[in-house]
Design an enzyme around this catalytic site. Structure first.
Site, PDB file in Angstrom:
ATOM      1  N   ASN A  15      -7.928   6.226  28.957  1.00  0.00           N
ATOM      2  CA  ASN A  15      -7.443   6.049  27.592  1.00  0.00           C
ATOM      3  C   ASN A  15      -6.676   4.745  27.404  1.00  0.00           C
ATOM      4  O   ASN A  15      -6.704   4.160  26.325  1.00  0.00           O
ATOM      5  CB  ASN A  15      -6.544   7.227  27.208  1.00  0.00           C
ATOM      6  CG  ASN A  15      -7.340   8.489  26.958  1.00  0.00           C
ATOM      7  OD1 ASN A  15      -8.164   8.552  26.056  1.00  0.00           O
ATOM      8  ND2 ASN A  15      -7.114   9.503  27.782  1.00  0.00           N
ATOM      9  N   HIS A  17      -6.334   2.105  30.244  1.00  0.00           N
ATOM     10  CA  HIS A  17      -6.928   1.008  31.010  1.00  0.00           C
ATOM     11  C   HIS A  17      -8.306   1.404  31.530  1.00  0.00           C
ATOM     12  O   HIS A  17      -8.594   2.585  31.756  1.00  0.00           O
ATOM     13  CB  HIS A  17      -6.044   0.627  32.202  1.00  0.00           C
ATOM     14  CG  HIS A  17      -4.762  -0.031  31.811  1.00  0.00           C
ATOM     15  ND1 HIS A  17      -3.566   0.645  31.772  1.00  0.00           N
ATOM     16  CD2 HIS A  17      -4.484  -1.298  31.433  1.00  0.00           C
ATOM     17  CE1 HIS A  17      -2.604  -0.172  31.387  1.00  0.00           C
ATOM     18  NE2 HIS A  17      -3.130  -1.359  31.180  1.00  0.00           N
ATOM     19  N   ALA A  18      -9.136   0.383  31.733  1.00  0.00           N
ATOM     20  CA  ALA A  18     -10.416   0.538  32.413  1.00  0.00           C
ATOM     21  C   ALA A  18     -10.319  -0.151  33.766  1.00  0.00           C
ATOM     22  O   ALA A  18      -9.839  -1.285  33.855  1.00  0.00           O
ATOM     23  CB  ALA A  18     -11.554  -0.064  31.592  1.00  0.00           C
ATOM     24  N   ASP A 116     -12.936  11.291  35.511  1.00  0.00           N
ATOM     25  CA  ASP A 116     -12.077  10.591  36.471  1.00  0.00           C
ATOM     26  C   ASP A 116     -11.442  11.552  37.453  1.00  0.00           C
ATOM     27  O   ASP A 116     -11.252  11.231  38.634  1.00  0.00           O
ATOM     28  CB  ASP A 116     -11.003   9.793  35.742  1.00  0.00           C
ATOM     29  CG  ASP A 116     -10.164  10.641  34.783  1.00  0.00           C
ATOM     30  OD1 ASP A 116     -10.644  11.695  34.322  1.00  0.00           O
ATOM     31  OD2 ASP A 116      -9.032  10.228  34.486  1.00  0.00           O
ATOM     32  N   SER A 191      23.967   4.413  28.603  1.00  0.00           N
ATOM     33  CA  SER A 191      22.811   5.024  27.942  1.00  0.00           C
ATOM     34  C   SER A 191      21.514   4.605  28.641  1.00  0.00           C
ATOM     35  O   SER A 191      20.601   5.418  28.830  1.00  0.00           O
ATOM     36  CB  SER A 191      22.756   4.622  26.467  1.00  0.00           C
ATOM     37  OG  SER A 191      23.835   5.176  25.764  1.00  0.00           O
TER      38      SER A 191
END
Length: 263
Positions: A15, A17-18, A116, A191
């Site tokens: 979704n 990276h390739a 995958d 924080s």
């Protein structure tokens, strides 16, 4: 140009990276890279992208003879497949539960399992044996389980760290983006360090807890393989990860391709 003859283009489209891998005629991984998954990229644009990456490694499109693709992004699957037909002049092998991947898939509906995840399980069995747990730290954090008998039996899907962080930053008006690094202590005194602790130590604890529960259900000690962008950082701060293997998915693709095409 390289003297070794390139042979196979292996592509895993996620979704975010390739991942691409190039294997030579002896089955060695000779080049690999990542690119952003653009759902609107055309076949010709994918071709230009692949050609440029190949050139940086000293290869040419004309040297590639075959292609195998695993994907969870249907528009990109179609575009990359068309690119392969147009520029490599071959038909890509598309990984799914409907083809023989080399290990049993023992879940009620194999078609639900992302390609995958199946590929990672195949590579885990081939490289590390069974039982095994593959942790893929991507858009989602997935845990895929191989039984002691060498079958894929399911796993766990959790939101990825970046997704969780984006939700936190967007819904809490007074919070801000922080780097994904481990703070020196779990108790944050600012924080920023408090958020880093919640994200990084929180996901480390998620990994340790899920792995412990899966191991108890398996009744055997698995090899735990981590892959994906934050795999090294998580492995450094958890005791349960056996090995980090960033080439796991493309190696699994090669094993499946070899099963269908022989030597």
């Amino acid at each position: 140009m390289n003297e070794v003859q390139a042979m196979l283009l292996a592509v895993d489209i996620g979704n975010t990276h390739a991942k691409f891998g190039i294997f030579d005629e002896n089955g060695a991984l000779v080049a690999d890279w990542r690119a952003v998954t653009d759902h609107d990229r055309t076949a010709d644009e994918w071709g230009v992208l692949v050609e440029r990456f190949l050139a940086l490694r000293g290869y040419r499109l004309a040297e590639l003879r075959h292609c195998i693709i695993s994907s969870v992004v249907p528009p990109a699957t179609a575009a990359v497949s068309e690119m392969v037909r147009r520029y490599l002049h071959t038909e890509p092998l598309i990984v799914s539960a409907e083809i023989d991947i080399g290990i049993p898939v023992q879940v009620p509906n194999p078609a639900e399992v992302g390609a995958d995840r199946l590929v990672n399980a195949v590579a885990a069995v081939k490289r590390y044996g069974a039982p095994a747990i593959v942790i893929d730290l991507g858009t989602a954090t997935t845990f895929d389980v191989v039984s002691p008998e060498g079958a894929y039996i399911g796993g766990v899907i959790a939101p990825g760290l970046q997704l969780s962080a984006s939700a936190l930053f967007s819904r809490a008006a007074r919070l801000f983006k922080v780097d994904f690094v481990f703070p020196p202590r779990v108790i944050g005194n600012t924080s920023a360090t408090a958020m880093q602790s919640g994200l990084m130590w929180g996901y480390a604890s998620l990994i340790e807890g899920i792995v412990a529960r899966i191991t108890a259900e398996l009744g055997a000690q698995p090899t735990v393989i981590a892959t994906g962008g934050l795999a090294e950082a998580m492995a450094e701060h958890t005791a349960c990860i056996t090995v980090v293997d960033q080439a796991l998915t493309v190696d699994g693709l090669y094993e499946i391709w070899k099963r269908h095409h022989g030597s």
